[in-house]
Design an enzyme around this catalytic site. Sequence first.
Site, short mmCIF file in Angstrom:
data_model
loop_
_atom_site.label_atom_id
_atom_site.label_comp_id
_atom_site.label_asym_id
_atom_site.label_seq_id
_atom_site.Cartn_x
_atom_site.Cartn_y
_atom_site.Cartn_z
N ARG A 60 16.41 -9.97 -5.43
CA ARG A 60 15.30 -10.00 -5.97
C ARG A 60 14.83 -11.34 -6.31
O ARG A 60 13.92 -12.04 -6.27
CB ARG A 60 15.14 -8.97 -6.95
N LEU A 88 8.29 -8.24 -7.33
CA LEU A 88 8.99 -9.61 -7.74
C LEU A 88 9.71 -9.66 -8.96
O LEU A 88 9.55 -8.66 -10.04
CB LEU A 88 7.88 -10.62 -7.99
N THR A 103 -4.13 -5.07 -8.06
CA THR A 103 -5.00 -4.13 -7.62
C THR A 103 -4.17 -2.90 -7.49
O THR A 103 -3.21 -3.11 -6.59
CB THR A 103 -6.09 -4.30 -6.95
N HIS A 104 -4.50 -1.75 -8.01
CA HIS A 104 -3.67 -0.59 -7.67
C HIS A 104 -4.52 0.68 -7.52
O HIS A 104 -5.54 0.83 -8.18
CB HIS A 104 -2.84 -0.32 -8.91
N ASP A 140 3.00 -2.11 -12.30
CA ASP A 140 1.77 -1.28 -12.55
C ASP A 140 1.83 -0.95 -13.94
O ASP A 140 1.21 0.25 -14.37
CB ASP A 140 1.85 -0.04 -11.80
C1 GAR Z 1 -5.01 -1.70 -1.80
O1 GAR Z 1 -5.26 -0.42 -1.85
C2 GAR Z 1 -4.03 -1.96 -3.01
O2 GAR Z 1 -4.51 -1.40 -4.00
C3 GAR Z 1 -2.74 -1.22 -2.62
O3 GAR Z 1 -2.55 -1.59 -1.20
C4 GAR Z 1 -4.02 -1.78 -0.71
C5 GAR Z 1 -4.14 -2.94 0.12
O4 GAR Z 1 -5.12 -2.89 1.16
N1 GAR Z 1 -1.65 -1.88 -3.45
C6 GAR Z 1 -0.88 -1.02 -3.87
O5 GAR Z 1 -0.62 0.18 -3.57
C7 GAR Z 1 0.43 -1.77 -4.74
N2 GAR Z 1 0.96 -0.85 -5.63
P1 GAR Z 1 -5.11 -3.76 2.19
O6 GAR Z 1 -4.00 -4.22 2.86
O7 GAR Z 1 -6.35 -3.16 2.98
O8 GAR Z 1 -6.02 -5.12 1.42
#
Ligand code: GAR
Length: 197
Positions: A60, A88, A103-104, A140
């Site tokens: 990692r 990371l 964003t979560h 998170d």
């Molecule tokens: C988003 O909903 C983001 O919050 C999530 O991946 C999706 C990306 O969507 N991230 C996570 O779950 C990270 N823990 P996209 O590929 O359509 O932009």
Amino acid sequence: MSLAVLVSGTGSILDAMVEAGLPITLVVSDRPCPAMEKAAGHDVEAVVVCRDSFDDDFDRDGYTLRLTDLLEERGVTLVAMAGFGTVLGQPVYDRYAGRILNTHPALLPAYPGWHAVADTLADGATVSGCTVHRATLEVDSGPILAQETVPVLPDDDEASLHERIKVVERRLYVDTIRSILAGEPPVEAVAPEGASA
Ligand code: GAR
């Protein structure tokens, strides 16, 4: 500021960022994915820093160093993870402390982790949402910058709820990044009512 976006998935949030005119200078993924095709279509430099393992032997910190070196070589000053599929290690937080965003698809601290939408449904929650936060080594859990609720509907499945959340993410993440780029760091938000797991 020079913005890099880290992706692994479909790239719909990346699309929204580009369409909003955010000054993206670099897109990085950890694997070939549709988001990289989208980046190419937008004429943004897109580099796959390929993960060589998804097993226990994954180095990692070594991987993180490779990615961090690339960010620095390109003069990146702000990093936005948008569905990036690799956790990371410390090296990027040493060199980009406080300048990595995520964003979560849930109202953190509720439902952290990779299965946030499925966990929300399994729990029978009636309210979900999304969280934009500063990323830290602990997944998170960094300081929250913005949150917005999204209703969970009775006939939702994972795909329908996730898409309803992503509609909000595409706006909220863009607005939050725009504020930071303008030198107006958003005030840390208090988690809305009903946000606990
Ligand atoms: C988003 O909903 C983001 O919050 C999530 O991946 C999706 C990306 O969507 N991230 C996570 O779950 C990270 N823990 P996209 O590929 O359509 O932009």
